[in-house]
Design an enzyme around this catalytic site. Structure first.
Site, PDB file in Angstrom:
ATOM      1  N   THR A 122       5.218   2.426   8.606  1.00 13.97           N
ATOM      2  CA  THR A 122       4.335   1.276   8.824  1.00 13.97           C
ATOM      3  C   THR A 122       5.183   0.186   9.468  1.00 13.97           C
ATOM      4  O   THR A 122       6.116  -0.323   8.828  1.00 13.97           O
ATOM      5  CB  THR A 122       3.768   0.753   7.493  1.00 13.97           C
ATOM      6  OG1 THR A 122       3.046   1.796   6.866  1.00 13.97           O
ATOM      7  CG2 THR A 122       2.834  -0.437   7.730  1.00 13.97           C
ATOM      8  N   LYS A 151      -4.043   0.524  10.254  1.00 13.29           N
ATOM      9  CA  LYS A 151      -3.391   0.443   8.934  1.00 13.29           C
ATOM     10  C   LYS A 151      -3.361  -1.008   8.422  1.00 13.29           C
ATOM     11  O   LYS A 151      -3.715  -1.280   7.265  1.00 13.29           O
ATOM     12  CB  LYS A 151      -1.972   0.995   9.065  1.00 13.29           C
ATOM     13  CG  LYS A 151      -1.041   0.678   7.934  1.00 13.29           C
ATOM     14  CD  LYS A 151      -1.040   1.719   6.860  1.00 13.29           C
ATOM     15  CE  LYS A 151      -0.179   1.262   5.683  1.00 13.29           C
ATOM     16  NZ  LYS A 151      -0.235   2.130   4.556  1.00 13.29           N
ATOM     17  N   LYS A 155       4.352  -6.621   2.424  1.00 10.00           N
ATOM     18  CA  LYS A 155       4.849  -6.198   3.744  1.00 10.00           C
ATOM     19  C   LYS A 155       3.682  -6.041   4.720  1.00 10.00           C
ATOM     20  O   LYS A 155       3.720  -6.543   5.843  1.00 10.00           O
ATOM     21  CB  LYS A 155       5.601  -4.867   3.608  1.00 10.00           C
ATOM     22  CG  LYS A 155       5.979  -4.259   4.947  1.00 10.00           C
ATOM     23  CD  LYS A 155       6.535  -2.853   4.859  1.00 10.00           C
ATOM     24  CE  LYS A 155       6.650  -2.258   6.259  1.00 10.00           C
ATOM     25  NZ  LYS A 155       7.149  -0.885   6.278  1.00 10.00           N
TER      26      LYS A 155
HETATM   27  P1  NAD Z   1      11.922   4.456   1.278  1.00  6.81           P
HETATM   28  O1  NAD Z   1      12.782   3.242   1.302  1.00  6.81           O
HETATM   29  O2  NAD Z   1      11.822   5.245   0.017  1.00  6.81           O
HETATM   30  O3  NAD Z   1      12.368   5.469   2.449  1.00  6.81           O
HETATM   31  C1  NAD Z   1      12.866   5.070   3.694  1.00  6.81           C
HETATM   32  C2  NAD Z   1      14.058   5.958   3.981  1.00  6.81           C
HETATM   33  O4  NAD Z   1      14.535   5.682   5.284  1.00  6.81           O
HETATM   34  C3  NAD Z   1      15.228   5.731   3.006  1.00  6.81           C
HETATM   35  O5  NAD Z   1      15.551   6.950   2.347  1.00  6.81           O
HETATM   36  C4  NAD Z   1      16.357   5.253   3.913  1.00  6.81           C
HETATM   37  O6  NAD Z   1      17.642   5.705   3.487  1.00  6.81           O
HETATM   38  C5  NAD Z   1      15.934   5.861   5.238  1.00  6.81           C
HETATM   39  N1  NAD Z   1      16.557   5.234   6.390  1.00  6.81           N
HETATM   40  C6  NAD Z   1      16.851   3.936   6.594  1.00  6.81           C
HETATM   41  N2  NAD Z   1      17.431   3.783   7.815  1.00  6.81           N
HETATM   42  C7  NAD Z   1      17.511   5.019   8.365  1.00  6.81           C
HETATM   43  C8  NAD Z   1      18.001   5.522   9.585  1.00  6.81           C
HETATM   44  N3  NAD Z   1      18.557   4.710  10.492  1.00  6.81           N
HETATM   45  N4  NAD Z   1      17.918   6.849   9.830  1.00  6.81           N
HETATM   46  C9  NAD Z   1      17.370   7.674   8.923  1.00  6.81           C
HETATM   47  N5  NAD Z   1      16.867   7.257   7.743  1.00  6.81           N
HETATM   48  C10 NAD Z   1      16.944   5.939   7.471  1.00  6.81           C
HETATM   49  O7  NAD Z   1      10.467   3.959   1.759  1.00  6.81           O
HETATM   50  P2  NAD Z   1       9.106   4.773   1.650  1.00  6.81           P
HETATM   51  O8  NAD Z   1       8.348   4.315   0.456  1.00  6.81           O
HETATM   52  O9  NAD Z   1       9.370   6.223   1.865  1.00  6.81           O
HETATM   53  O10 NAD Z   1       8.333   4.154   2.908  1.00  6.81           O
HETATM   54  C11 NAD Z   1       8.601   4.605   4.235  1.00  6.81           C
HETATM   55  C12 NAD Z   1       7.569   3.993   5.154  1.00  6.81           C
HETATM   56  O11 NAD Z   1       6.254   4.395   4.710  1.00  6.81           O
HETATM   57  C13 NAD Z   1       7.560   2.476   5.184  1.00  6.81           C
HETATM   58  O12 NAD Z   1       7.352   2.052   6.504  1.00  6.81           O
HETATM   59  C14 NAD Z   1       6.409   2.100   4.269  1.00  6.81           C
HETATM   60  O13 NAD Z   1       5.829   0.864   4.583  1.00  6.81           O
HETATM   61  C15 NAD Z   1       5.451   3.244   4.537  1.00  6.81           C
HETATM   62  N6  NAD Z   1       4.484   3.523   3.451  1.00  6.81           N
HETATM   63  C16 NAD Z   1       4.919   3.616   2.160  1.00  6.81           C
HETATM   64  C17 NAD Z   1       3.994   3.880   1.153  1.00  6.81           C
HETATM   65  C18 NAD Z   1       4.440   4.003  -0.298  1.00  6.81           C
HETATM   66  O14 NAD Z   1       3.554   4.003  -1.176  1.00  6.81           O
HETATM   67  N7  NAD Z   1       5.722   4.111  -0.585  1.00  6.81           N
HETATM   68  C19 NAD Z   1       2.649   4.051   1.462  1.00  6.81           C
HETATM   69  C20 NAD Z   1       2.251   3.996   2.796  1.00  6.81           C
HETATM   70  C21 NAD Z   1       3.183   3.726   3.791  1.00  6.81           C
END
Ligand code: NAD
Length: 296
Positions: free
Chosen positions: A96, A171, A246
């Protein structure tokens, strides 16, 4: 079977990558977090030392990263995915992020002769694990047709929202509605309590009347009426207030850039900002009911 690279194996990306493995795809993966990488490895993902190592031989490259800055840094520049991906590779960014970054990165992919989709999701970690996410997809018809069978291994609703950036637009518009509606439902239950109206009674009436909405009938912010809602487990997420904040900030950024008037969206962003600053960020977003009632 497709060779897929999955970059960003966190709370969402990790289980999404495992569902691709279960569907029979060959999945290479990268995450700077050693624990995320080893969890993915245990589920059948081949761990790689960098995003580029994971992506070099892949036909489809999926990213699931925290924010627009991460997406730009992973895709762009001399060391970015666009510089090393094989010709004909399809990029799918499921993070997102802000609409402007999504459109800018997709435009650069297009200029380089590569196909890219923005495909943010709703459904949370539960939906990512169960393979029941909703994907809101922006990009060309051709790229969407190619991505659909891959996305179907991770989700149950795959919706083409239009050109580049429209997945992100869908979204944030949806989540702005959700944030505003949750506050409205919470305020109504807080008022009912002060007026001596029982919460279950208000639920029974409003869930059949014109106040009916998802925040009431599926995700009721008071314990009792909907036993599966986070209110019944002390507001453990679910969908955290930090995530809602966010998305509301992204909606305000987009509204300002586009000249749209969204006063309730701005108000909702402000209230979630205060809730998060006063210790609510790790709670479910429906926990704002306690904050609005002055109960912390
Ligand atoms: P998270 O922080 O658990 O996962 C993100 C991952 O990206 C981490 O493991 C981090 O180490 C990795 N990362 C950071 N920089 C990186 C790079 N340069 N190369 C490779 N990996 C890298 O977050 P999440 O909850 O998995 O959310 C991910 C996305 O999904 C976000 O954009 C969030 O807004 C969206 N989202 C999350 C949810 C939820 O409920 N958690 C729901 C819908 C959308």
């Amino acid at each position: 079977m497709t060779a897929i690279a999955f970059i960003g194996l966190g709370n969402m990306g990790g289980p999404m990558a495992l569902n691709l493995v279960k569907a029979g795809h060959t999945v290479t993966g990268f995450d700077p977090s050693a624990s995320a990488l080893s969890l993915a490895k245990a589920g059948g993902v081949t761990p790689c030392a960098s995003a580029n190592d994971a992506a070099r031989a892949a036909d489809v490259i999926i990213t699931m990263l925290p924010a627009g800055a991460h997406v730009r840094s992973v895709y762009l520049g001399e060391q970015g995915l666009m510089a090393i991906a094989r010709s004909g590779a399809l990029f799918i960014d499921c993070s997102t992020i802000d609409v402007a970054s999504a459109r800018d990165v997709a435009g650069k992919a297009d200029a380089a002769g590569l196909m890219m989709l923005d495909a943010p999701v709703s459904g949370g970690v539960g939906g990512a694990s169960a393979g029941t996410l909703t994907f809101m997809v922006g990009g060309s018809d051709q790229a969407f047709a190619r991505a659909r069978p891959i996305l179907e291994a991770m989700g149950k609703n795959i919706i083409h929202a239009g050109g580049a950036g429209n997945g992100q637009a869908a979204k944030i518009c949806n989540n702005m509605m959700l944030g505003i509606q949750m506050i409205s439902v919470a305020e109504a239950f807080n008022l009912a309590e002060k007026l001596g109206l029982d919460a279950q009674t208000l639920f029974d009436i409003s869930s059949k009347a014109s106040g009916q909405c998802w925040s009431l009938t599926t995700y009721c912010p008071v314990p009792g009426p909907v036993p599966t809602s986070p209110a019944n487990r002390d507001y453990q997420p679910g969908f955290s207030a930090a995530m809602m904040l966010k998305d509301l900030k992204l909606a305000q950024e987009a509204a300002n850039a586009a000249g749209a008037t969204t006063p309730l969206g701005a108000q909702a962003a402000g209230l979630y900002g205060l809730f998060a600053a006063q210790g609510g960020s790790a709670q479910d977003f429906s926990g704002i009911i306690r904050f609005l009632a002055g109960k912390g």
